[in-house]
Every structure is written in C-alpha cells, then in structure tokens.
Write an enzyme that holds these catalytic residues in place. Structure first.
Site, PDB file in Angstrom:
ATOM      1  N   GLY A 285       0.779  -1.220   0.000  1.00  0.00           N
ATOM      2  CA  GLY A 285       0.000   0.000   0.000  1.00  0.00           C
ATOM      3  C   GLY A 285       0.816   1.278   0.000  1.00  0.00           C
ATOM      4  O   GLY A 285       1.863   1.383  -0.648  1.00  0.00           O
ATOM      5  N   SER A 286       0.331   2.248   0.754  1.00  0.00           N
ATOM      6  CA  SER A 286       0.870   3.616   0.695  1.00  0.00           C
ATOM      7  C   SER A 286       2.299   3.759   1.183  1.00  0.00           C
ATOM      8  O   SER A 286       2.899   4.822   1.013  1.00  0.00           O
ATOM      9  CB  SER A 286      -0.038   4.561   1.486  1.00  0.00           C
ATOM     10  OG  SER A 286      -1.303   4.663   0.868  1.00  0.00           O
TER      11      SER A 286
END
Length: 571
Positions: A285-286
């Site tokens: 993810g981020s």
C-alpha cells in the site's frame, strides 16, 4: 656299656643332608607347579574374555551395562557448531544425549520389558513397543534423544537387549523467539530451515560458532509488540523488523505465528512454518509512496511547494483511483504525502514516467529477488506486461508485491543519506558501509522531513514518542485473494526510522488481516494498528540502547508547515 660305632655318626650326618636336599627339591617342584597352574588360569581367563565376553560386546556394543559405542568411530556424529546472537547469547547448540534401540534377539522377556518401557515413555503405546521387541530384526529404534531421567529408568529395567547409542541433539535455548531466522535441524542433524539449512555444511564441519546480527533483547521487545498488536486486533499474522539503516544489519526480526524448533510441524504449509519476513510477498500500500515521492524529487527536481490536483478521481483502463479521505483540492507535495493521497501520488508517478519509476524501484532492490543468508526468500510479484495503469497503481503500492524485508531495506536506503544497503543476518567483524548512491543527500533530507511530517501531523501520529523523533509512512492495502481485492481483508504496515534527523535504526511492523476493535472506533488501518506498536518498540529499544530522549530537539518537519494548509495543520 656299649660303644657306638664311628660310622653311626657319619650315617646320621648323611641321612640329615639327604633329607634337607629332598625338602629343597620338593619345594622347588611345588613352586614350579604353582606357577604353571597360575599361568594356565591366566591363559584360560584371557581366552574366555577374548572369545566370549568381547565377542558378545562386539556383537551387541552398547547394551545396557556394557561399554558404549564411540561416536566418532561407530557413526557419523550429529554435532553442529553453535549459533549465537551479536552478544554471544546462545541461539542453537548441540548437547550429547542418549538414544535407545533394541536387539530383539537378546530381549529376555518382551512382554515385561514392553510394560516397563511404556511407563517410561507414555507417549508410546504398549502394542507399538511390544511389536518392536518381538521383531526378527536385530536393530529397532525405541526412543531417540532421551532425557537423563528416562535413561536412568531404562537402566533400572536391567534388560540386556536394550542398547544405548550416544550422539548430539540440537537445542534451541531461546525457543520460538528466533525460529524463522535460526531455523531448525532434524533428528538426523541436517538443517531444514533458516541459518541451520543455509549454513548446514559449515555448521557440521566447523567448530567455530556462527554469530548473527540479532540482539535477543531487541528481539524480545519486537516479538512482544507484534504479538500484542495481533491480539488487540484479532489478526491472522504479523511481522516486525528492526534494522541498522547504515549497515543493513538485521537487529531483530519476527514472523508470527512462529514455531517451536524442538518440535516443528511436519506440514510445511502450516501457518507457523511460513516465513513472512522474506518469503511472504505483499502489496504494501501507501508505504510505496516513499519511493514514488523520492523518485519525483530525485529525477524531476520538483520543489516541495508544487501542487497537484486531487479534486477528481482518476479513471484509466476501466480502473478508478480515488482517495480514502478525499481532499478535493490541489495539494502540495508535503500535503499529498502527509494525508496519503493516492490521486496526488498518481500524478507524480505520471510525471516520473513508467521507465523512470521502474528503474528507481529497481535501484532500491524492489524488482528482483533479494539476496539474503537464508534460503526462504521469495521473488517480488511484478506486473507482466507492465502497462501504464500498472505504473499508476504501483506508485501507491498496489499491483506490486515485495517482502517486508525488502521494504525496510529500501526505506533505509532512502533515509540514510541515499546509500543503498543490503540487509544481512550474519555478523561481520567490521561492518562495511555502502558506497552505492541511489539518491542525493538533499533528496534524502527532504524525504526524512516528509516522513517526520506524517508522524507529527499526518496519518501516523500514534507512532509519536516524545524525544525520539520518529518519521515514517503508513500503508493500508486490501488483500488480493484469488485475483480479486477483498474489502474485508487488509494489510496494515508502518515503516519508519529514528531519530529521523540523523537516523540510526529503521523499524517496520506489518499486521495481516487486522479487525477493528472498540478502542479504534471501528478502524483497522495502519495508523491505528501498526503505528502504536512501532511507538512501543521505539520507546523500549531507545531505553535499552541508552538513547537519551530529546524533547526539545528541533523538529525537521517544521520547515514544511509553510506548504500545509491552515486547516490541515490544525486538525
């Protein structure tokens, strides 16, 4: 009155001398006979010893009460060198133990012996033991690696057909603590996983111990906090790593669930046997926004004040990219990083370009299988073919999967001044420093400022520990299950470094499939799950290392506040 003849005295003298001589001869004969008898007895005893007693020992060397087999001469020894942590604490060692086998030919009473053995070894059945004792074979194993108490009880049975063999058994004083790194050896002394497997030949042939970079004190702290996060959020699994950002030394690393190296599961696919540190590949993810942002700053030399429009979601190739908490306005680079805007990050990736982003990921070791000292290492899952949409989604950590160890190593390279480090587990006498530059010192400083901003004002505020200046990035990603993203299954990860103004250590905690609880107000994102766990690790490790908190230290993210809207600063 008679007179004695003069010859009578002569006769008596002669008779006395004869008697004395006869006694002397008789004594010598007795002595000689006695010597012959003694010699004969010695010869007979030696013959009996050589033909009968030694013959039995030779036929059944090791029987209870008889001399035992010598390890070095009778069989291949299972001795292995020690494995220790960086401070010399034992992680694996070999101890001499007794094993029990039987020669059924010499078992006097199989029924009674089986009854006696099943009391000593309750994990075995009476029928199982009896079957072995009445076998036609001359060698059957009864119990491998007995305890001293078990051996003593077997001796008390007095059964001549029970045989002791002595060899070395592997012991792991730290138990589960470092099981996925140290690994384990099987009953035959062959390494099956971890360092035990990858250094199997060296451990068998050398007596010098192998020293690892691990510090068991930090390992205890890390494992405790990953376990707590898993329990608090009823998670499936968890990973934690603590690394020296300048050398790549792995100071602590845990993959939960872990296993007991003394009794590992026979099922290689059991959850506790899977090494999530290096073998597991995850869309993280981020946290990947660290690398996309660094690529923009390094390759395009953009100013932090530049803004990108995040008003509308981005649609491409049937995909719609949106923000978790949309701002619906143009955002500066620090704002995009702080609030973790997918849309803003995608715009930055488009500016860097596909080839630019791929080459930057590759320079950080995110596109290839990582070199590491254990064999349980997986290969990244890379889009193939890599299309434009893959560039956009990979920019925020979707559609590309790497191991947690790769993520923390790449992050360390970004924050340590821009030098590529390679994670390693085996301690060197003098740790070499990298000379391979992946980003400039200026870009590295900017990235540290941005990562500090995430903790001081952004999504990772719960990672804050006063005086230790932590910086990092959260990442929450839906799990790809059989080709589809599942909204109810997610990965929550936080990766960071401290003290961020002059980093010494990187830390990562990843929780697999956390679930919301009352304390998190229904959230199970990285800011609620992983960031607090990292704060607890840093607080404990900082105290352990004697790092003095500096609550009055200058916050390196302060210069970035000029690029943050008033509303965001006051949230």
């Amino acid at each position: 009155m008679s007179r004695k003849s003069p010859f009578s005295r002569l006769t008596m003298r002669i008779m006395g001398e004869k008697s004395s001589n006869l006694d002397l001869v008789r004594g010598r004969i007795v002595l000689l006979v006695s010597l012959f008898i003694i010699f004969y007895l010695v010869v007979m005893v030696r013959l009996v010893d050589a033909t009968l007693i030694e013959g039995l020992i030779g036929e059944a060397d090791g029987y209870v009460g008889a001399p035992q087999a010598d390890i070095g001469e009778e069989q291949d020894s299972k001795f292995r060198a020690d494995i220790v942590d960086r401070n010399g604490v034992l992680l694996a060692t070999s101890l001499k133990t007794a094993s029990l086998h039987a020669d059924p030919k010499f078992i006097l009473n199989p029924v009674e012996t089986a009854k006696g053995l099943v009391k000593i070894f309750p994990e075995m059945t009476y029928g199982e033991i009896l079957k072995k004792l009445q076998s036609d074979k001359r060698f059957v194993w009864v119990k491998r690696n007995m305890t001293p108490d078990e051996q003593s009880k077997v001796l008390q049975l007095g059964e001549p057909g029970l045989v002791f063999d002595y060899d070395y058994r592997r012991f792991y004083p730290q138990g589960n603590l470092v099981s996925h790194l140290v690994g384990y050896a099987n009953i035959d002394g062959k390494g099956q996983a971890g360092v035990e497997r990858s250094f199997n030949k060296l451990l068998k042939e050398e007596e010098q111990s192998i020293k690892l970079t691990i510090d068991v004190r930090m390992q205890h702290i890390l494992r405790r906090e990953v376990s707590k996060a898993m329990t608090d959020f009823t998670a499936l699994a968890g990973v934690g790593i603590l690394m020296d950002v300048n050398t790549g030394e792995v100071l602590a690393a845990t993959s939960l669930p872990d296993f007991n190296p003394h009794d590992p599961s026979g099922n290689a696919n059991a959850p506790e046997m899977f090494n999530r540190l290096t073998l597991g590949m995850y869309e993280l993810g981020s946290s990947f926004k660290i690398f996309t942002t660094a690529a923009l700053l390094e390759k395009k030399h953009e100013r932090l004040s530049k803004k990108y429009d995040t008003t509308e979601p981005i649609k491409i190739g049937g995909h719609t990219i949106h923000d978790y908490h949309p701002e619906k306005r143009p955002l500066s680079i620090p704002e995009i990083f702080m609030v973790s805007s997918n849309i803003g990050t995608v715009h930055m990736a488009q500016e860097v370009g596909t080839e630019g982003l791929k080459s930057f990921f590759s320079d950080l070791g995110l596109m290839d299988k990582m070199e590491f000292e254990i064999d349980e290492v997986g290969s990244p899952i890379i889009p193939s073919p890599w299309r434009e949409v893959n560039t956009l989604t990979a920019s925020y950590g979707h559609g590309i999967a790497v191991s947690p160890m790769q993520l923390i190593a790449a992050t360390s390279s970004v924050v340590n001044g821009g030098l590529r480090i390679h994670p390693h587990l085996v301690k060197q006498d003098k740790e070499p420093l990298s000379t391979t530059r992946v980003i400039s010192k200026e870009t590295s400083l900017k990235m540290r400022q941005l990562m500090r901003l995430v903790v001081s004002h952004g999504t990772a505020r719960k990672a804050e520990v006063s005086g230790y200046e932590i910086g990092g990035k959260t990442g929450t990603a839906q799990k790809n299950v059989r080709g589809r993203y599942d909204n109810d299954k997610r990965i929550a990860v936080f990766v960071g470094a401290f003290p961020i103004n002059n980093p010494r250590y990187a830390v990562l905690i990843m929780i697999d499939e956390p679930h919301p609880n009352k304390g998190s107000y229904g959230y199970a994102t990285a800011g609620w799950v992983s960031a607090p766990a990292v704060a607890r690790v840093v607080s404990s490790v900082g105290s352990l290392l004697g790092m003095n908190p500096e609550p009055d230290a200058l916050d390196i993210s302060d210069p970035l506040l000029q690029f943050i809207s008033k509303e965001e600063r006051e949230r």
